[in-house]
Motif scaffolding. Structure first.
Motif, PDB file in Angstrom:
ATOM      1  N   GLU A   6       0.828  -1.197   0.000  1.00  0.00           N
ATOM      2  CA  GLU A   6       0.000   0.000   0.000  1.00  0.00           C
ATOM      3  C   GLU A   6       0.870   1.258   0.000  1.00  0.00           C
ATOM      4  O   GLU A   6       2.000   1.237   0.501  1.00  0.00           O
ATOM      5  CB  GLU A   6      -0.923   0.050   1.227  1.00  0.00           C
ATOM      6  CG  GLU A   6      -1.887  -1.105   1.375  1.00  0.00           C
ATOM      7  CD  GLU A   6      -1.337  -2.208   2.239  1.00  0.00           C
ATOM      8  OE1 GLU A   6      -2.128  -3.000   2.787  1.00  0.00           O
ATOM      9  OE2 GLU A   6      -0.087  -2.283   2.391  1.00  0.00           O
ATOM     10  N   CYS A  22      -2.775   0.280  -3.931  1.00  0.00           N
ATOM     11  CA  CYS A  22      -2.265  -1.047  -3.608  1.00  0.00           C
ATOM     12  C   CYS A  22      -1.600  -1.587  -4.864  1.00  0.00           C
ATOM     13  O   CYS A  22      -2.258  -1.741  -5.901  1.00  0.00           O
ATOM     14  CB  CYS A  22      -3.425  -1.939  -3.176  1.00  0.00           C
ATOM     15  SG  CYS A  22      -2.987  -3.639  -2.808  1.00  0.00           S
ATOM     16  N   TRP A  36     -10.352  -3.650   0.552  1.00  0.00           N
ATOM     17  CA  TRP A  36      -9.689  -2.735   1.479  1.00  0.00           C
ATOM     18  C   TRP A  36     -10.375  -2.862   2.839  1.00  0.00           C
ATOM     19  O   TRP A  36     -11.617  -2.910   2.918  1.00  0.00           O
ATOM     20  CB  TRP A  36      -9.785  -1.290   0.995  1.00  0.00           C
ATOM     21  CG  TRP A  36      -8.818  -0.940  -0.080  1.00  0.00           C
ATOM     22  CD1 TRP A  36      -9.001  -1.037  -1.427  1.00  0.00           C
ATOM     23  CD2 TRP A  36      -7.496  -0.413   0.090  1.00  0.00           C
ATOM     24  NE1 TRP A  36      -7.892  -0.623  -2.089  1.00  0.00           N
ATOM     25  CE2 TRP A  36      -6.947  -0.227  -1.192  1.00  0.00           C
ATOM     26  CE3 TRP A  36      -6.726  -0.081   1.209  1.00  0.00           C
ATOM     27  CZ2 TRP A  36      -5.663   0.270  -1.390  1.00  0.00           C
ATOM     28  CZ3 TRP A  36      -5.454   0.420   1.006  1.00  0.00           C
ATOM     29  CH2 TRP A  36      -4.941   0.594  -0.273  1.00  0.00           C
ATOM     30  N   TYR A  95      -5.616  -1.294   4.923  1.00  0.00           N
ATOM     31  CA  TYR A  95      -4.953  -2.467   4.369  1.00  0.00           C
ATOM     32  C   TYR A  95      -5.644  -2.903   3.085  1.00  0.00           C
ATOM     33  O   TYR A  95      -6.878  -2.919   3.015  1.00  0.00           O
ATOM     34  CB  TYR A  95      -5.035  -3.642   5.340  1.00  0.00           C
ATOM     35  CG  TYR A  95      -4.379  -3.427   6.670  1.00  0.00           C
ATOM     36  CD1 TYR A  95      -5.083  -2.884   7.732  1.00  0.00           C
ATOM     37  CD2 TYR A  95      -3.051  -3.796   6.885  1.00  0.00           C
ATOM     38  CE1 TYR A  95      -4.492  -2.690   8.977  1.00  0.00           C
ATOM     39  CE2 TYR A  95      -2.446  -3.623   8.118  1.00  0.00           C
ATOM     40  CZ  TYR A  95      -3.166  -3.070   9.161  1.00  0.00           C
ATOM     41  OH  TYR A  95      -2.575  -2.898  10.380  1.00  0.00           O
ATOM     42  N   CYS A  96      -4.863  -3.291   2.096  1.00  0.00           N
ATOM     43  CA  CYS A  96      -5.471  -3.976   0.964  1.00  0.00           C
ATOM     44  C   CYS A  96      -5.198  -5.467   1.113  1.00  0.00           C
ATOM     45  O   CYS A  96      -4.234  -5.884   1.758  1.00  0.00           O
ATOM     46  CB  CYS A  96      -4.969  -3.448  -0.369  1.00  0.00           C
ATOM     47  SG  CYS A  96      -3.281  -3.881  -0.799  1.00  0.00           S
TER      48      CYS A  96
END
Length: 122
Positions: A6, A22, A36, A95-96
């Motif tokens: 990311e 990402c 995500w 976060y991906c």
């Protein structure tokens, strides 16, 4: 497997906009459904948005629907989350993640990036 990184997090004022991206490497990116998630201090990780393999279908949490826009470019192996009208409640590590199926459940995603911090000041 696929590796995810990311980028693009940072500090923004309430009402502002920010994009996080990402980047994927490894296996063919277009084989993966990408989501995500975000996690604020002291809170559970929660679903934010997800996008289908071809990018023609997107899913959003109610809390971000109408404010966030998710897109992907399989030729560049990237997925971008555009976040508009941000508010302090959007502050979290974003976060991906990648999965082999359509899902909004974090436990169903085997591949994760390291996260990027998004902070929205009031």
């Amino acid at each position: 497997q696929v590796q995810l990184v990311e980028s693009g997090g940072g500090l923004v004022q309430a009402g502002g906009s920010l994009s996080v991206s990402c980047a994927a490497s490894g296996r063919t990116f277009s084989n993966y459904f990408v989501g995500w998630f975000r996690q604020a201090p002291g809170k559970e990780r929660e679903f934010v948005a997800a996008i289908s393999w071809t990018g023609d279908t997107t899913y959003y949490a109610d809390s971000v629907k109408g404010r966030f826009l998710l897109s992907r470019d399989n030729a560049k192996n990237t997925v971008t989350l555009r976040m508009n009208t941000l508010n302090p409640e959007d502050t979290a590590v974003y976060y991906c993640a990648a999965a082999n199926r359509i899902t909004t459940i974090s436990a169903h995603y085997p591949y994760w990036g390291q996260g990027t911090q998004v902070t929205v000041s009031s």
